[in-house]
Write a protein that holds these residues in place. Structure first.
Motif, PDB file in Angstrom:
ATOM      1  N   ASN A  49      -3.263   6.674 -32.739  1.00  0.00           N
ATOM      2  CA  ASN A  49      -3.517   5.354 -32.187  1.00  0.00           C
ATOM      3  C   ASN A  49      -2.296   4.871 -31.415  1.00  0.00           C
ATOM      4  O   ASN A  49      -1.277   5.558 -31.381  1.00  0.00           O
ATOM      5  N   TYR A 147      -0.340  10.631 -31.608  1.00  0.00           N
ATOM      6  CA  TYR A 147      -0.643  10.194 -30.238  1.00  0.00           C
ATOM      7  C   TYR A 147       0.632   9.898 -29.445  1.00  0.00           C
ATOM      8  O   TYR A 147       0.702  10.146 -28.252  1.00  0.00           O
ATOM      9  N   LEU A 159      -8.017   9.020 -29.409  1.00  0.00           N
ATOM     10  CA  LEU A 159      -7.393   7.723 -29.648  1.00  0.00           C
ATOM     11  C   LEU A 159      -8.332   6.832 -30.455  1.00  0.00           C
ATOM     12  O   LEU A 159      -9.496   6.646 -30.092  1.00  0.00           O
ATOM     13  N   VAL A 161      -9.160   3.052 -31.915  1.00  0.00           N
ATOM     14  CA  VAL A 161      -8.929   1.640 -31.623  1.00  0.00           C
ATOM     15  C   VAL A 161      -9.683   0.815 -32.657  1.00  0.00           C
ATOM     16  O   VAL A 161     -10.901   0.965 -32.800  1.00  0.00           O
ATOM     17  N   LYS A 182      -1.033  -0.844 -23.344  1.00  0.00           N
ATOM     18  CA  LYS A 182      -2.437  -0.445 -23.492  1.00  0.00           C
ATOM     19  C   LYS A 182      -2.835   0.651 -22.514  1.00  0.00           C
ATOM     20  O   LYS A 182      -3.796   1.367 -22.743  1.00  0.00           O
ATOM     21  N   LYS A 185      -3.791   4.387 -23.334  1.00  0.00           N
ATOM     22  CA  LYS A 185      -5.134   4.906 -23.640  1.00  0.00           C
ATOM     23  C   LYS A 185      -5.593   5.922 -22.604  1.00  0.00           C
ATOM     24  O   LYS A 185      -6.496   6.737 -22.885  1.00  0.00           O
ATOM     25  N   ALA A 188      -6.034   9.696 -23.438  1.00  0.00           N
ATOM     26  CA  ALA A 188      -7.050  10.145 -24.398  1.00  0.00           C
ATOM     27  C   ALA A 188      -8.204  10.847 -23.694  1.00  0.00           C
ATOM     28  O   ALA A 188      -8.638  10.438 -22.614  1.00  0.00           O
ATOM     29  N   VAL A 191     -12.040   8.260 -26.944  1.00  0.00           N
ATOM     30  CA  VAL A 191     -11.640   6.994 -27.563  1.00  0.00           C
ATOM     31  C   VAL A 191     -12.723   6.603 -28.561  1.00  0.00           C
ATOM     32  O   VAL A 191     -13.919   6.633 -28.234  1.00  0.00           O
ATOM     33  N   LEU A 212     -12.587  -2.015 -22.263  1.00  0.00           N
ATOM     34  CA  LEU A 212     -11.712  -0.843 -22.366  1.00  0.00           C
ATOM     35  C   LEU A 212     -11.486  -0.182 -21.007  1.00  0.00           C
ATOM     36  O   LEU A 212     -10.438   0.398 -20.765  1.00  0.00           O
TER      37      LEU A 212
END
Length: 367
Positions: A49, A147, A159, A161, A182, A185, A188, A191, A212
């Protein structure tokens, strides 16, 4: 609702800005190749994460282990947070919890047929596992909580969340709980929005998906927790389903995890008589803690029981001084991950296909 556990310390935002400068510089050095990230020619899956704790890494790692272990030789490599050893260590039948940490110990107890190892240096850990005398026949390595460990470039980067702490609304440390911006991300492949309520609406899915703002190459899934029957940690009491809890029954929830709020909310669906003792994540219980647990439980009226997590159970089962009443009433609540929207087969297929297409003989002297 989504994001309901986000709390921002506004007065710390200037420090978050400074922290962000350092993290962005580090990521740029990796992106430019000035810091080297190594990719391997066999399956390496990272689960992690970009927030501090509490997104459900261990249950999701266990889900992937369960999916793969009947078909492949699997190794889980973690840092071994708060262990009393250092360097690379492969867990064996007699390896103790303090040697490898609670999460790795839990994994080895639950899946004795897989390789479980710890090493703060993930690259060294992978290379040790690939020695034929260490993990013979190894097919796939799963990196737990890696991560941010960019010295390894995994073939499949997952990832997580937290639904209750969405990264779009959070801030960097120390004002919020983000470990990196952020935009992290974007690395990834998959997700997963975790800890979703069972009754999330179609509109809820759409709102989070839009917020997202993932790239076309990324796949988004939603998951929730499903609880199995509670198991007594000590003694021979029978298992109990959550739906057998009595309306008048008093529950003492005992946790040492990063984010116990989800478990509290889930238990409150079955009882309104819930008392909580929450310690820090990976907490090693002291004699003072034992007295607190004993006294708090003794003060509750009957009928009553104690509920704890699987991760806490590995630390509690060797703890001395718990009263006979506590030991007789202490139950472990196992948790399972469920992929939502009827997309479990799609998720499974993506994992299995990646491993199948990249399967190589890992056991070589040098990588």
């Amino acid at each position: 609702m989504e994001g309901d556990l986000i709390k921002i310390n506004e007065w710390l935002l200037p420090f978050s800005w400074l922290y962000g400068l350092g993290v962005r510089l580090r990521n740029q050095l990796f992106d430019l190749g000035l810091l080297k990230s190594k990719r391997y020619d066999f399956p390496v899956i990272a689960v992690g994460n970009i927030t501090v704790g509490g997104t459900g890494k261990t249950p999701h790692t266990e889900y992937i282990v369960n999916l793969l272990r009947d078909h492949y030789k699997v190794a889980v490599l973690s840092r071994g947070y708060k262990r009393k050893t250092s360097g690379f260590l492969l867990a064996g039948e007699r390896t103790g919890m303090k040697q490898i940490g609670d999460e790795a110990y839990q994994m080895k107890q639950k899946f004795p047929d897989i390789f479980v190892a710890v090493d703060k240096d993930r690259r060294n850990g992978i290379e040790q596992l690939c020695k034929a005398n260490v993990a013979p026949g190894l097919d796939v390595v799963i990196l737990d909580d890696a991560y941010q460990h960019r010295y390894v470039n995994p073939g499949l980067n997952i990832l997580l969340v937290d639904y209750h702490r969405l990264i779009m609304d959070d801030k960097l440390l120390p004002a919020g709980r983000l470990r990196e911006p952020k935009e992290g991300k974007d690395r990834a492949n998959i997700v997963i929005v975790t800890k979703c309520p069972h009754d999330i609406t179609p509109m809820g899915y759409r709102v989070i998906t839009k917020a997202l703002n993932l790239f076309p190459y990324q796949r988004l899934y939603f998951s929730t927790f499903s609880y199995k029957s509670m198991v007594p940690l000590f003694g021979t009491a029978v298992k109990r389903r959550l739906d057998t809890l009595l309306p008048e029954e008093n529950i003492l929830l005992l946790t040492g995890i990063a984010m116990p709020e989800q478990m509290k909310m889930d238990l409150q669906r079955y009882t309104s008589n819930l008392t909580s003792i929450a310690f820090a994540d990976h907490h090693y219980f002291s004699s003072k803690d034992v007295r607190q647990i004993n006294e708090k439980f003794a003060s509750l009226p009957s009928p009553k029981m104690i509920v704890t997590t699987e991760k806490d159970a590995v630390r509690l089962q060797m703890l001395k001084g718990l009263s006979p009443e506590v030991r007789a009433s202490l139950y472990v609540l196992p948790v399972e991950v469920k992929i939502m929207q009827g997309r479990q087969d799609s998720f499974n297929e993506k994992i299995l296909r990646y491993v199948s297409e990249n399967k190589r003989n890992c056991n070589v002297d040098k990588i």
